[in-house]
Design a protein around this motif. Structure first.
Motif, short mmCIF file in Angstrom:
data_model
loop_
_atom_site.label_atom_id
_atom_site.label_comp_id
_atom_site.label_asym_id
_atom_site.label_seq_id
_atom_site.Cartn_x
_atom_site.Cartn_y
_atom_site.Cartn_z
N ALA A 245 0.87 -1.09 0.12
CA ALA A 245 -0.21 0.05 -0.07
C ALA A 245 0.80 1.28 -0.06
CB ALA A 245 -0.91 0.10 1.41
N ASP A 246 1.85 1.18 0.87
CA ASP A 246 2.88 2.54 0.96
C ASP A 246 3.51 2.81 -0.47
OD1 ASP A 246 3.97 4.47 2.39
OD2 ASP A 246 5.81 3.26 2.33
N ARG A 247 3.89 1.80 -1.13
CA ARG A 247 4.45 1.82 -2.44
C ARG A 247 3.57 2.21 -3.70
NH1 ARG A 247 6.03 2.97 -6.51
NH2 ARG A 247 7.48 1.85 -7.96
N ILE A 248 2.21 1.94 -3.47
CA ILE A 248 1.44 2.46 -4.43
C ILE A 248 0.90 4.05 -4.11
CG2 ILE A 248 -0.99 2.15 -5.20
CD1 ILE A 248 -0.91 -0.78 -4.70
N ALA A 249 0.82 4.25 -2.74
CA ALA A 249 0.57 5.52 -2.39
C ALA A 249 1.46 6.11 -1.24
CB ALA A 249 -1.07 5.66 -2.13
N PRO A 250 2.81 6.36 -1.53
CA PRO A 250 3.50 6.65 -0.13
C PRO A 250 3.09 7.67 0.72
CG PRO A 250 4.91 6.81 -2.45
CD PRO A 250 3.27 6.71 -2.97
N THR A 251 2.90 7.50 1.89
CA THR A 251 2.60 8.48 2.89
C THR A 251 3.22 8.12 4.18
OG1 THR A 251 0.49 9.15 4.09
CG2 THR A 251 0.68 6.87 3.19
N GLU A 252 3.25 9.04 5.09
CA GLU A 252 3.70 9.04 6.32
C GLU A 252 2.84 8.18 7.38
OE1 GLU A 252 4.59 12.91 7.89
OE2 GLU A 252 6.06 13.29 6.63
N LEU A 253 1.44 8.09 6.83
CA LEU A 253 0.69 7.25 7.64
C LEU A 253 0.79 5.84 7.72
CD1 LEU A 253 -2.65 8.98 6.33
CD2 LEU A 253 -1.45 9.42 8.43
N LEU A 254 1.67 5.33 6.82
CA LEU A 254 1.89 3.98 6.55
C LEU A 254 3.40 3.77 6.88
CD1 LEU A 254 -0.16 2.92 3.56
CD2 LEU A 254 -0.86 2.61 6.25
N ALA A 255 3.85 2.73 7.72
CA ALA A 255 5.32 2.45 7.77
C ALA A 255 5.69 1.09 8.02
CB ALA A 255 5.64 3.12 9.25
N THR A 256 6.72 0.61 7.39
CA THR A 256 7.08 -1.10 7.51
C THR A 256 8.63 -0.93 7.32
OG1 THR A 256 6.71 -3.19 7.07
CG2 THR A 256 6.07 -1.57 5.42
N ASN A 257 9.14 -1.88 7.77
CA ASN A 257 10.67 -2.06 7.42
C ASN A 257 10.73 -3.51 6.31
OD1 ASN A 257 11.41 -0.69 9.21
ND2 ASN A 257 11.49 -1.70 10.98
N VAL A 258 9.55 -3.80 6.01
CA VAL A 258 9.72 -4.70 4.91
C VAL A 258 9.84 -4.13 3.28
CG1 VAL A 258 8.54 -6.76 3.81
CG2 VAL A 258 8.25 -6.50 6.21
N SER A 259 10.46 -4.67 2.58
CA SER A 259 10.56 -3.86 1.24
C SER A 259 9.70 -4.52 0.33
CB SER A 259 12.05 -4.37 0.52
OG SER A 259 12.18 -5.90 0.26
N VAL A 260 9.17 -3.78 -0.76
CA VAL A 260 8.41 -4.18 -1.58
C VAL A 260 8.71 -5.52 -2.32
CG1 VAL A 260 6.80 -3.37 -3.78
CG2 VAL A 260 7.65 -1.58 -1.93
N PRO A 261 9.94 -5.72 -2.87
CA PRO A 261 10.08 -6.83 -3.58
C PRO A 261 9.64 -8.19 -2.73
CG PRO A 261 11.86 -5.44 -3.93
CD PRO A 261 11.29 -4.79 -2.99
N VAL A 262 10.20 -8.02 -1.26
CA VAL A 262 10.03 -8.94 -0.36
C VAL A 262 8.52 -9.20 -0.08
CG1 VAL A 262 10.34 -9.68 2.07
CG2 VAL A 262 12.10 -8.99 0.89
N ALA A 263 7.84 -8.04 0.19
CA ALA A 263 6.52 -8.15 -0.03
C ALA A 263 5.63 -9.04 -1.04
CB ALA A 263 5.70 -6.96 0.41
N ALA A 264 6.17 -8.59 -2.29
CA ALA A 264 5.35 -9.29 -3.24
C ALA A 264 5.84 -10.74 -3.45
CB ALA A 264 5.74 -8.38 -4.52
N VAL A 265 6.99 -11.00 -3.24
CA VAL A 265 7.42 -12.35 -3.60
C VAL A 265 6.60 -13.20 -2.46
CG1 VAL A 265 9.25 -13.94 -3.36
CG2 VAL A 265 9.32 -11.78 -4.84
N MET A 266 6.91 -12.88 -1.13
CA MET A 266 6.28 -13.53 -0.10
C MET A 266 4.78 -13.57 -0.15
SD MET A 266 8.89 -14.95 1.55
CE MET A 266 7.93 -15.42 2.94
#
Length: 236
Positions: A189-210
């Motif tokens: 979600a943060d990749r599609i719409a970057p915002t300070e309301l969302l925060a995570t340490n997981v990278s987008v590639p890891v999120a998509a693959v997993m």
């Protein structure tokens, strides 16, 4: 497959557990609307409502209720025997049920998240939350459908994963976030719409693959597990 989907949807909407889907999304909407109407800064209520409630509670709990219900309830009451006696490959049973579970979960959760996202920030954030939640709905559903075939207490174990692994350990042990569907959804979600309301340490590639690995892996596991069931609905 369409027949299995129709029977699954009819059984799901005809059970009392479907009523359990309504309170949490309604609460999410109510809090977002109330916060916006009172003029509260989105930076104060956004993370708590969108992430703390929406992605951390509403999404996994709805997926748990639906995912363990599309097949687990049939195993519990013995009606699964009518499906197992049909000359159908097991994947033609699992895939329609998974599609119903993921679809119902996605619609139930994505709509209030979209509205809350729009109220908190923008249409783009609303769409990002809806899309990411739909991906999460598929991953959660595959996991919970498989869980309903692996144990007689899928709801209890599902709650342990959601509350203990993703909730408690996810806040104190950073390594657990790599195996958290919730964190994948936040990252996407943060990749599609970057915002300070969302925060995570997981990278987008890891999120998509997993997310893809969990959805495919647990679907294959569920199909394989169903093959081991006898006509009586018990494992051989």
């Amino acid at each position: 497959m369409s027949t299995v989907s129709w029977i699954t949807a009819r059984g799901l909407f005809g059970r009392r557990r479907f009523l359990l889907l309504l309170p949490l999304p309604a609460l999410l909407l109510a809090l977002a609307i109330l916060s916006r109407s009172l003029g509260v800064d989105p930076g104060e209520w956004g993370p708590a409502v969108l992430v703390g409630l929406g992605l951390a509670v509403v999404l996994p709990v709805v997926a748990l209720i639906v995912g363990t219900g599309v097949l687990g309830a049939e195993i519990d009451d013995g009606t699964v025997v009518h499906i197992l006696t049909k000359p159908l490959p097991r994947w033609q049973i699992i895939l329609p049920k998974l599609a119903v579970a993921a679809g119902v979960t996605a619609v139930t959760v994505a709509v209030p998240l979209y509205v809350a996202g729009v109220l908190a920030d923008s249409v783009r954030l609303g769409l990002a939350l809806a899309v990411a939640a739909s991906i999460g709905a598929l991953a959660y559903s595959a996991f919970f459908v498989a869980l309903s075939l692996l144990t007689r207490r899928p709801v209890l174990l599902g709650l342990v994963y959601v509350l203990i692994w993703e909730g408690l350990l996810g806040n104190f042990v950073s390594g657990t976030k790599v195996l958290s569907i919730q964190q994948y959804v936040i990252a996407l979600a943060d990749r599609i719409a970057p915002t300070e309301l969302l925060a995570t340490n997981v990278s987008v590639p890891v999120a998509a693959v997993m997310s893809a690995l969990i959805a495919v892996g647990f679907t294959v596991l569920a199909i394989d597990r169903l093959r081991s069931f006898s006509v009586a609905g018990e494992t051989s």
